[in-house]
Design an enzyme around this catalytic site. Structure first.
Site, PDB file in Angstrom:
ATOM      1  N   ASP A  47       0.848  -1.183   0.000  1.00 59.55           N
ATOM      2  CA  ASP A  47       0.000   0.000   0.000  1.00 59.55           C
ATOM      3  C   ASP A  47       0.888   1.240   0.000  1.00 59.55           C
ATOM      4  OD1 ASP A  47      -3.279   0.129   0.805  1.00 59.55           O
ATOM      5  OD2 ASP A  47      -2.186   2.036   0.821  1.00 59.55           O
ATOM      6  N   ASP A  79       4.394   2.705  -3.927  1.00 56.39           N
ATOM      7  CA  ASP A  79       3.514   3.512  -4.774  1.00 56.39           C
ATOM      8  C   ASP A  79       3.369   2.770  -6.098  1.00 56.39           C
ATOM      9  OD1 ASP A  79       2.249   5.250  -6.465  1.00 56.39           O
ATOM     10  OD2 ASP A  79       3.569   6.955  -6.060  1.00 56.39           O
ATOM     11  N   ASN A 106      -6.056  -5.113  -6.214  1.00 56.41           N
ATOM     12  CA  ASN A 106      -7.161  -4.408  -5.551  1.00 56.41           C
ATOM     13  C   ASN A 106      -7.010  -2.888  -5.513  1.00 56.41           C
ATOM     14  OD1 ASN A 106      -9.340  -4.066  -3.307  1.00 56.41           O
ATOM     15  ND2 ASN A 106      -7.454  -3.284  -2.387  1.00 56.41           N
ATOM     16  N   TYR A 171     -11.992   7.109 -14.148  1.00 52.93           N
ATOM     17  CA  TYR A 171     -11.981   5.897 -13.309  1.00 52.93           C
ATOM     18  C   TYR A 171     -12.769   4.781 -13.998  1.00 52.93           C
ATOM     19  CZ  TYR A 171     -13.456   3.062  -9.210  1.00 52.93           C
ATOM     20  OH  TYR A 171     -13.739   2.042  -8.321  1.00 52.93           O
ATOM     21  N   LYS A 175     -11.632   1.097 -15.220  1.00 53.56           N
ATOM     22  CA  LYS A 175     -12.294  -0.103 -14.680  1.00 53.56           C
ATOM     23  C   LYS A 175     -12.890  -0.958 -15.796  1.00 53.56           C
ATOM     24  CE  LYS A 175     -11.489   0.095 -10.295  1.00 53.56           C
ATOM     25  NZ  LYS A 175     -10.778  -1.017  -9.614  1.00 53.56           N
ATOM     26  N   VAL A 204     -19.674  -0.886  -1.580  1.00 57.48           N
ATOM     27  CA  VAL A 204     -19.214  -1.570  -0.381  1.00 57.48           C
ATOM     28  C   VAL A 204     -18.889  -0.523   0.680  1.00 57.48           C
ATOM     29  CG1 VAL A 204     -17.515  -3.185   0.540  1.00 57.48           C
ATOM     30  CG2 VAL A 204     -18.238  -3.362  -1.854  1.00 57.48           C
ATOM     31  N   THR A 206     -16.999   1.152   3.176  1.00 60.05           N
ATOM     32  CA  THR A 206     -15.610   1.222   3.647  1.00 60.05           C
ATOM     33  C   THR A 206     -15.388   2.633   4.189  1.00 60.05           C
ATOM     34  OG1 THR A 206     -14.829   2.041   1.526  1.00 60.05           O
ATOM     35  CG2 THR A 206     -14.815  -0.351   1.810  1.00 60.05           C
TER      36      THR A 206
HETATM   37  N1  NAD Z   1     -15.872   0.337  -2.033  1.00 61.77           N
HETATM   38  C1  NAD Z   1     -16.656   0.223  -3.074  1.00 61.77           C
HETATM   39  O1  NAD Z   1     -17.869   0.481  -2.983  1.00 61.77           O
HETATM   40  C2  NAD Z   1     -16.139  -0.237  -4.416  1.00 61.77           C
HETATM   41  C3  NAD Z   1     -17.035  -0.337  -5.477  1.00 61.77           C
HETATM   42  C4  NAD Z   1     -16.590  -0.780  -6.715  1.00 61.77           C
HETATM   43  C5  NAD Z   1     -15.250  -1.125  -6.879  1.00 61.77           C
HETATM   44  N2  NAD Z   1     -14.389  -1.008  -5.839  1.00 61.77           N
HETATM   45  C6  NAD Z   1     -13.002  -1.403  -6.080  1.00 61.77           C
HETATM   46  O2  NAD Z   1     -12.545  -2.222  -5.014  1.00 61.77           O
HETATM   47  C7  NAD Z   1     -11.169  -1.956  -4.763  1.00 61.77           C
HETATM   48  C8  NAD Z   1     -10.978  -1.537  -3.299  1.00 61.77           C
HETATM   49  O3  NAD Z   1     -11.791  -0.398  -3.072  1.00 61.77           O
HETATM   50  P1  NAD Z   1     -11.895   0.276  -1.641  1.00 61.77           P
HETATM   51  O4  NAD Z   1     -13.221   0.924  -1.613  1.00 61.77           O
HETATM   52  O5  NAD Z   1     -11.487  -0.663  -0.578  1.00 61.77           O
HETATM   53  O6  NAD Z   1     -10.813   1.433  -1.832  1.00 61.77           O
HETATM   54  P2  NAD Z   1      -9.926   2.181  -0.728  1.00 61.77           P
HETATM   55  O7  NAD Z   1      -9.622   3.514  -1.291  1.00 61.77           O
HETATM   56  O8  NAD Z   1     -10.570   2.098   0.601  1.00 61.77           O
HETATM   57  O9  NAD Z   1      -8.615   1.286  -0.718  1.00 61.77           O
HETATM   58  C9  NAD Z   1      -7.728   1.299  -1.781  1.00 61.77           C
HETATM   59  C10 NAD Z   1      -6.332   1.101  -1.213  1.00 61.77           C
HETATM   60  O10 NAD Z   1      -5.408   1.314  -2.286  1.00 61.77           O
HETATM   61  C11 NAD Z   1      -4.362   2.111  -1.783  1.00 61.77           C
HETATM   62  N3  NAD Z   1      -3.723   2.882  -2.847  1.00 61.77           N
HETATM   63  C12 NAD Z   1      -4.237   3.961  -3.501  1.00 61.77           C
HETATM   64  N4  NAD Z   1      -3.315   4.453  -4.354  1.00 61.77           N
HETATM   65  C13 NAD Z   1      -2.216   3.672  -4.242  1.00 61.77           C
HETATM   66  C14 NAD Z   1      -0.929   3.693  -4.849  1.00 61.77           C
HETATM   67  N5  NAD Z   1      -0.590   4.616  -5.759  1.00 61.77           N
HETATM   68  N6  NAD Z   1      -0.036   2.739  -4.495  1.00 61.77           N
HETATM   69  C15 NAD Z   1      -0.362   1.813  -3.562  1.00 61.77           C
HETATM   70  N7  NAD Z   1      -1.551   1.753  -2.946  1.00 61.77           N
HETATM   71  C16 NAD Z   1      -2.468   2.663  -3.280  1.00 61.77           C
HETATM   72  C17 NAD Z   1      -5.023   3.052  -0.766  1.00 61.77           C
HETATM   73  O11 NAD Z   1      -4.081   3.615   0.132  1.00 61.77           O
HETATM   74  C18 NAD Z   1      -6.020   2.118  -0.115  1.00 61.77           C
HETATM   75  O12 NAD Z   1      -5.486   1.472   1.026  1.00 61.77           O
HETATM   76  C19 NAD Z   1     -10.753  -0.883  -5.765  1.00 61.77           C
HETATM   77  O13 NAD Z   1     -10.208  -1.504  -6.902  1.00 61.77           O
HETATM   78  C20 NAD Z   1     -12.066  -0.203  -6.103  1.00 61.77           C
HETATM   79  O14 NAD Z   1     -12.015   0.410  -7.370  1.00 61.77           O
HETATM   80  C21 NAD Z   1     -14.798  -0.561  -4.611  1.00 61.77           C
END
Ligand code: NAD
Length: 263
Positions: A47, A79, A106, A171, A175, A204, A206
């Site tokens: 992360d 990163d 992810n 985005y 995706k 979801v 979060t």
């Molecule tokens: N939460 C939702 O409702 C939802 C819906 C559809 C899709 N998604 C997908 O599920 C996945 C997780 O989503 P989430 O809601 O848990 O997101 P989140 O933002 O809570 O977590 C994403 C993680 O990625 C890390 N991250 C971001 N940029 C980064 C980088 N440059 N290098 C390394 N790490 C990095 C962040 O620090 C974070 O810990 C993502 O692919 C998101 O697109 C989520």
């Protein structure tokens, strides 16, 4: 641990599997780390959020009650928009785990943007954080998977472009590409017994999503779902565990939804 936790499936084939998860410091990714650790898998995750990542690794550094698993998850700050850093991290992941059997791509960033505000630099940055690293993480893991006779790559897509939500064009473009990349990789890697799938989450709950949605907004989403209830990270992790396990041995090349029937 709740009664629901106790009722969750355990996949014998996941015990000892070497699993890499990107973006595991929060949200759904943290749920993946926790769920694979609970299966007795050997987990490494990365992360950009260093303190949060260290805290997750420390929190999960205990034998799990289902499995007695004692393998502490290993955290790598990285990163993912820097592909050189991704490649050197993946070499360290392979060394730390002794190989890689499962990748969960992810990490992402769902910052909102208007059409008028998008610059070429924003476009490139959004593709770098949402799409590009998924390919290069997979590419780095494939040689190890081939050597051990197969593997599973799971790419996180999104329901957003299927619904055509507001303020997320770039985005959503990234995706959408992930689903195409999943199908292409599944074809390229299938004869090496490497399965490639996408998970399409609905909305979801979060910590980050709380930033975008008011209680009224959340109620609107639930009203548009077929099922009541808010999706939580462990609901998405349940699908990932199945797709990563040997129970899914002939499942590849497609997208699998966990969205409570959101239309
Ligand atoms: N939460 C939702 O409702 C939802 C819906 C559809 C899709 N998604 C997908 O599920 C996945 C997780 O989503 P989430 O809601 O848990 O997101 P989140 O933002 O809570 O977590 C994403 C993680 O990625 C890390 N991250 C971001 N940029 C980064 C980088 N440059 N290098 C390394 N790490 C990095 C962040 O620090 C974070 O810990 C993502 O692919 C998101 O697109 C989520």
């Amino acid at each position: 641990m709740s009664a629901v936790d106790n009722a969750r499936a355990i996949y014998p084939s996941l015990a000892g599997k070497r699993v890499f998860i990107s973006g595991g410091a929060s949200g759904i990714g943290e749920g993946f780390v926790e769920a694979f650790v609970a299966q007795g898998a050997h987990v490494a995750f990365c992360d950009i959020a260093e303190e949060a990542g260290k805290a997750v690794a420390a929190r999960l550094n205990t034998p799990h009650s289902h499995t007695g698993a004692a393998f502490a998850p290993v955290f790598f700050p990285c990163d993912l928009t820097d592909i050189g850093a991704v490649q050197s991290m993946m070499a360290k992941v392979e060394e730390a785990l002794g190989g890689i059997d499962v990748v969960v791509n992810n990490a992402a960033n769902d910052d909102r943007h208007s059409v008028a505000d998008v610059t070429p630099a924003y476009w490139d940055q959004s593709m770098a954080v949402n799409l590009r690293h998924q390919f290069f993480v997979a590419q780095a893991a494939v040689p190890s998977m081939k050597r051990s006779g197969g593997g599973a790559i799971i790419n996180l897509g999104s329901i957003s472009w299927h619904l055509g939500l507001h303020d997320l064009v770039i985005y959503q473009t990234a995706k959408a590409a992930i689903e195409g990349m999943t199908r292409g990789l599944a074809r390229e890697l299938g004869r090496d017994n490497i399965r490639v799938t996408s998970i399409i989450p609905g909305n979801v709950k979060t910590p980050r999503q709380e930033k975008w949605y008011t209680p009224e907004g959340e109620a609107e989403i639930v009203a548009a779902q077929c099922l009541d209830g808010r999706l939580l990270p462990h609901d998405v992790a349940a699908l990932a565990l199945f797709l990563a396990s040997d129970d899914a041995r002939l499942i590849t090349g497609h997208e699998y939804w966990v969205d409570a029937g959101w239309r």
